[in-house]
Design a protein around this motif. Structure first.
Motif, PDB file in Angstrom:
ATOM      1  N   ILE A 470      -3.216  -6.207 -15.958  1.00 37.42           N
ATOM      2  CA  ILE A 470      -3.405  -6.927 -14.630  1.00 37.42           C
ATOM      3  C   ILE A 470      -2.637  -6.145 -13.643  1.00 37.42           C
ATOM      4  N   ALA A 471      -2.933  -5.863 -12.327  1.00 36.48           N
ATOM      5  CA  ALA A 471      -2.186  -5.509 -11.371  1.00 36.48           C
ATOM      6  C   ALA A 471      -2.757  -6.122 -10.092  1.00 36.48           C
ATOM      7  N   ASN A 472      -1.854  -6.893  -9.345  1.00 33.90           N
ATOM      8  CA  ASN A 472      -2.247  -7.636  -8.303  1.00 33.90           C
ATOM      9  C   ASN A 472      -2.355  -6.689  -7.102  1.00 33.90           C
ATOM     10  N   THR A 473      -3.219  -6.901  -6.223  1.00 31.93           N
ATOM     11  CA  THR A 473      -3.214  -6.067  -4.960  1.00 31.93           C
ATOM     12  C   THR A 473      -2.269  -6.893  -3.961  1.00 31.93           C
ATOM     13  N   GLU A 474      -1.207  -6.393  -3.568  1.00 30.34           N
ATOM     14  CA  GLU A 474      -0.141  -7.149  -2.606  1.00 30.34           C
ATOM     15  C   GLU A 474      -0.297  -6.826  -1.379  1.00 30.34           C
ATOM     16  N   LEU A 475      -0.878  -5.623  -1.048  1.00 27.29           N
ATOM     17  CA  LEU A 475      -1.178  -5.318   0.247  1.00 27.29           C
ATOM     18  C   LEU A 475      -2.027  -4.616   0.576  1.00 27.29           C
ATOM     19  N   TRP A 476      -2.969  -4.721   1.723  1.00 33.63           N
ATOM     20  CA  TRP A 476      -3.863  -3.924   2.515  1.00 33.63           C
ATOM     21  C   TRP A 476      -3.267  -3.380   3.830  1.00 33.63           C
ATOM     22  N   VAL A 477      -3.302  -1.957   3.991  1.00 41.31           N
ATOM     23  CA  VAL A 477      -2.907  -1.756   5.413  1.00 41.31           C
ATOM     24  C   VAL A 477      -3.703  -0.361   5.663  1.00 41.31           C
ATOM     25  N   PRO A 478      -3.927  -0.453   6.925  1.00 36.16           N
ATOM     26  CA  PRO A 478      -4.830   0.949   7.859  1.00 36.16           C
ATOM     27  C   PRO A 478      -3.985   2.004   7.545  1.00 36.16           C
ATOM     28  N   GLY A 479      -4.631   3.266   7.330  1.00 36.51           N
ATOM     29  CA  GLY A 479      -3.862   4.438   7.426  1.00 36.51           C
ATOM     30  C   GLY A 479      -4.105   5.037   6.042  1.00 36.51           C
ATOM     31  N   THR A 480      -3.577   6.371   5.797  1.00 39.84           N
ATOM     32  CA  THR A 480      -3.244   7.032   4.721  1.00 39.84           C
ATOM     33  C   THR A 480      -1.874   6.866   4.227  1.00 39.84           C
ATOM     34  N   PRO A 481      -1.721   6.727   2.767  1.00 42.97           N
ATOM     35  CA  PRO A 481      -0.364   6.283   2.210  1.00 42.97           C
ATOM     36  C   PRO A 481       0.600   7.403   2.519  1.00 42.97           C
ATOM     37  N   VAL A 482       1.785   7.120   2.760  1.00 43.19           N
ATOM     38  CA  VAL A 482       2.914   8.088   2.956  1.00 43.19           C
ATOM     39  C   VAL A 482       4.128   7.844   1.993  1.00 43.19           C
ATOM     40  N   ASP A 483       4.437   6.392   1.665  1.00 46.20           N
ATOM     41  CA  ASP A 483       5.716   6.087   0.956  1.00 46.20           C
ATOM     42  C   ASP A 483       5.898   4.890   0.783  1.00 46.20           C
ATOM     43  N   LEU A 484       6.620   4.232  -0.284  1.00 46.61           N
ATOM     44  CA  LEU A 484       6.789   3.023  -0.718  1.00 46.61           C
ATOM     45  C   LEU A 484       8.100   2.643  -1.440  1.00 46.61           C
ATOM     46  N   ASP A 485       8.937   1.724  -1.062  1.00 48.58           N
ATOM     47  CA  ASP A 485       9.890   1.300  -1.761  1.00 48.58           C
ATOM     48  C   ASP A 485      10.118  -0.331  -1.747  1.00 48.58           C
ATOM     49  N   TRP A 486      10.967  -0.758  -2.837  1.00 52.53           N
ATOM     50  CA  TRP A 486      11.320  -1.956  -2.859  1.00 52.53           C
ATOM     51  C   TRP A 486      12.407  -2.189  -1.898  1.00 52.53           C
ATOM     52  N   ILE A 487      12.649  -3.365  -1.147  1.00 56.79           N
ATOM     53  CA  ILE A 487      13.707  -3.841  -0.514  1.00 56.79           C
ATOM     54  C   ILE A 487      14.773  -4.662  -1.276  1.00 56.79           C
ATOM     55  N   ASP A 488      14.214  -5.670  -2.306  1.00 58.90           N
ATOM     56  CA  ASP A 488      14.655  -6.111  -3.295  1.00 58.90           C
ATOM     57  C   ASP A 488      13.893  -6.517  -4.177  1.00 58.90           C
ATOM     58  N   ASP A 489      14.161  -7.579  -4.993  1.00 54.76           N
ATOM     59  CA  ASP A 489      13.108  -7.900  -6.204  1.00 54.76           C
ATOM     60  C   ASP A 489      11.871  -8.712  -5.866  1.00 54.76           C
ATOM     61  N   GLU A 490      11.793  -9.069  -4.529  1.00 56.18           N
ATOM     62  CA  GLU A 490      10.466  -9.851  -4.244  1.00 56.18           C
ATOM     63  C   GLU A 490      10.035  -9.037  -2.776  1.00 56.18           C
ATOM     64  N   ARG A 491      10.716  -8.234  -2.147  1.00 57.51           N
ATOM     65  CA  ARG A 491      10.187  -7.765  -0.924  1.00 57.51           C
ATOM     66  C   ARG A 491      10.023  -6.125  -1.120  1.00 57.51           C
ATOM     67  N   PHE A 492       8.956  -5.319  -0.358  1.00 57.21           N
ATOM     68  CA  PHE A 492       8.883  -4.137  -0.447  1.00 57.21           C
ATOM     69  C   PHE A 492       8.429  -3.629   0.871  1.00 57.21           C
ATOM     70  N   ALA A 493       8.515  -2.310   1.224  1.00 58.97           N
ATOM     71  CA  ALA A 493       7.835  -1.571   2.678  1.00 58.97           C
ATOM     72  C   ALA A 493       7.231  -0.574   2.191  1.00 58.97           C
ATOM     73  N   GLY A 499      -2.979   9.292  12.408  1.00 60.77           N
ATOM     74  CA  GLY A 499      -2.587  10.330  13.230  1.00 60.77           C
ATOM     75  C   GLY A 499      -1.323  10.800  13.040  1.00 60.77           C
ATOM     76  N   ALA A 500      -0.496  10.861  14.015  1.00 61.92           N
ATOM     77  CA  ALA A 500       0.964  10.929  14.185  1.00 61.92           C
ATOM     78  C   ALA A 500       1.791   9.884  13.859  1.00 61.92           C
ATOM     79  N   SER A 501       1.214   8.758  13.921  1.00 64.46           N
ATOM     80  CA  SER A 501       1.893   7.377  13.916  1.00 64.46           C
ATOM     81  C   SER A 501       2.338   7.001  12.562  1.00 64.46           C
ATOM     82  N   GLY A 502       3.643   6.899  12.006  1.00 59.49           N
ATOM     83  CA  GLY A 502       3.867   6.198  10.771  1.00 59.49           C
ATOM     84  C   GLY A 502       4.054   4.582  10.877  1.00 59.49           C
ATOM     85  N   LYS A 503       2.984   4.016  10.256  1.00 56.14           N
ATOM     86  CA  LYS A 503       3.411   2.427  10.604  1.00 56.14           C
ATOM     87  C   LYS A 503       4.055   1.906   9.276  1.00 56.14           C
TER      88      LYS A 503
END
Length: 565
Positions: A470-493, A499-503
């Protein structure tokens, strides 16, 4: 297994089906049940809430729509087991409706329509669902969620004879009467692992926290973490009173099966899980009213880097190392080796003593004394490097498989059945090593991205043996995917592009995501192992750091910014 435990298990399985039906645009029928209400959610209907909602009952001559809206509004108050909300229900259905089976959280706009005779449908803009154990998952954007109500005329007044199981709350009301807390279970090597749960914000929250610990891990994490509390242990007194800052936890005799080492683990779990409960500083463990052990609430183990390793690292002008005072200092031991590889991505170990490097179509592990090629498959993305020294690599040439390599030892292929044919843009292992996050395009909506999080099952030596089914969907966000990283063991960005904007969006496991501004041309980010070290790099080599609700340009000429873990 007791009859009560069988009923609870049946309720949890029924809940998963019920919420999926609600979210899937299908009318929800109330599900009558004969067993006891789930322990964790029911107990909190016995005390007063810090935030009080006092909705009124049904008005004389109210229409079917008025009855539905009044019922939904009244469910904001759980006083006397949702007594006011039950006034909107037909007498024979009132006992069957079960509010403990979860919450559907919506944006607050609710459209009503008559579907057929004595049947009404409420259309919601759902944003999250909370199951009967308090686990929250976001709901994907798109078409409205529709829930169904049936009516009968009782004594000349309309009453509901069928309604969705659980309750419906708008986000602001939900945040006022529910609160997220961290429960803690144990990894294979006995480190504390957090699990966010939402609880009704009541004075009896200590009872619910302990009750959920006794229930054990969720279905997703059952193969990843464990509880030291002996199986079959239940609350002997049915509640956990707090007296002068001490939570008195009276448990059944099964607790006595724990040896001294296990009892210490039990105390660690309880101490960490109770740390966020208001007015609790200590706890006592009793068996049939006899004191067995006591302890204090504690901060959980942390997987954050030590103070000397708290820095951002990157590549500039052919040198790799910490970024400080507008320049890069070569990282001792491995900085020169990394730079010589002309990397396109670098992930440092939490202690910064080794790195996994993506370069020229391969991934290599680099240490002060060695350099080992661990993956040469095509279409590789940035690797991860966990705290046990395993390098994690993903190649779209081998979809649905994660290659895990301990340099100089063995490699293992782990299956990712929940990918469902989606192509990951980024795959990251959390610092604690117990979860893996994947950033993908939503298959149904190419202009939407989402973050999937699964568990990692390991043996006692830390070797990964499987990913959860099982994998939970923890985030839905508009736009095409660019990058992901964990901030700590509970938080990620995550960074997505429209367009040209990186959200930039920050997510917390089991909680609502927070939009964190825009960096034009963003191409990558680093969580840094600490929230203050979050950085975003744009396509012109400019590095940005968070400032207030926006981003401040910090340094130019950066070829890449390293990730951690």
């Amino acid at each position: 297994m007791s009859r009560r435990q069988i009923h609870q298990g049946m309720r949890l399985r029924a809940l998963a089906t019920t919420l999926l039906v609600c979210v899937g645009l299908v009318g929800c029928q109330g599900i009558p049940s004969s067993g006891p209400v789930h322990e964790g959610l029911e107990r909190l209907s016995q005390a007063d809430q810090p935030v009080q909602f006092n909705p009124g009952g049904p008005a004389q001559g109210a229409s079917q729509e008025d009855i539905v809206r009044g019922f939904v509004s009244a469910a904001a108050s759980s006083a006397d087991d949702y007594a006011t909300a039950r006034e909107f229900l037909a007498p024979e259905y009132s006992d069957d409706w079960d509010p403990s089976l979860g919450v559907l959280v919506d944006e607050g706009t609710q459209q009503y329509r008559e579907a057929e005779e004595n049947v009404g449908v409420l259309s919601l803009s759902a944003i999250a669902s909370v199951d009967g154990r308090g686990s929250l998952q976001p709901v994907g954007p798109g078409a409205a969620t529709e829930v169904r109500f049936e009516f009968a005329e009782i004594g000349g007044e309309w009453r509901i004879t069928s309604a969705p199981a659980g309750i419906i709350l708008d986000k602001s009301t939900f945040a006022a009467v529910w609160t997220p807390l961290q429960l803690y279970f144990l990894s294979a090597d006995n480190r504390l692992v957090s699990d966010t749960r939402w609880f009704l914000n009541r004075a009896t929250i200590s009872t619910q926290v302990v009750g959920e610990l006794l229930e054990g891990p969720t279905e997703q994490m059952i193969e990843v973490v464990r509880s030291a509390i002996p199986a079959g242990t239940v609350l002997a007194a049915g509640a956990v009173p707090v007296v002068d800052g001490t939570a008195r936890i009276d448990l059944s005799a099964e607790l006595l099966d724990a040896d001294a080492a296990t009892m210490e683990l039990v105390k660690r779990q309880l101490g960490a899980s109770l740390q966020s409960v208001p007015n609790v500083a200590r706890f006592e463990l009793l068996v049939n009213s006899s004191l067995i052990e006591s302890g204090t609430v504690i901060a959980a183990d942390t997987t954050s880097p030590t103070a000397e390793n708290l820095y951002v690292a990157g590549l500039k002008d052919g040198e790799f190392g910490p970024i400080s005072a507008g320049d890069v200092t070569v990282l001792p031991g491995i900085g020169a080796r990394i730079a010589q590889l002309e990397p396109s991505a670098v992930t440092l170990a939490p202690d910064r003593g080794s790195a996994a490097v993506l370069h020229q179509g391969a991934v290599s592990w680099v240490s002060p004394d060695d350099q080992v090629v661990v993956d040469v498959r095509g279409d590789l993305i940035a690797p991860s490097l966990d705290r046990f020294g395993h390098v994690w690599t993903y190649s779209s040439a081998a979809p649905g498989e994660m290659l895990v390599t301990k340099p100089g030892e063995r490699s293992t292929l782990l299956q990712m059945p929940w990918l469902g044919g989606r192509v990951p843009v980024a795959v990251r292992v959390a610092q604690g090593g117990n979860r893996i996050a994947v950033l993908v395009v939503d298959a149904a909506s190419p202009d939407q991205s989402k973050v999937l999080v699964a568990g990692i099952s390991r043996d006692e030596s830390g070797v990964p043996v499987a990913l959860t089914d099982i994998a939970n969907t923890e985030l839905w966000v508009p736009g095409t995917p660019v990058d992901l990283d964990w901030i700590d063991d509970e938080r990620f960005a995550a960074v997505t592009r429209a367009g040209a904007s990186g959200k930039v969006t920050q997510g917390v496991l089991g909680q609502f995501a927070v939009e964190s501004g825009v960096v034009p041309g963003a191409v990558s980010l680093s969580g840094g192992g600490n929230r203050s070290l979050l950085r975003v790099l744009d396509d012109d080599g400019r590095l940005y750091a968070p400032q207030g609700s926006g981003w401040q340009r910090q340094l130019d000429g950066i070829a890449l910014v390293a990730k951690v873990g």
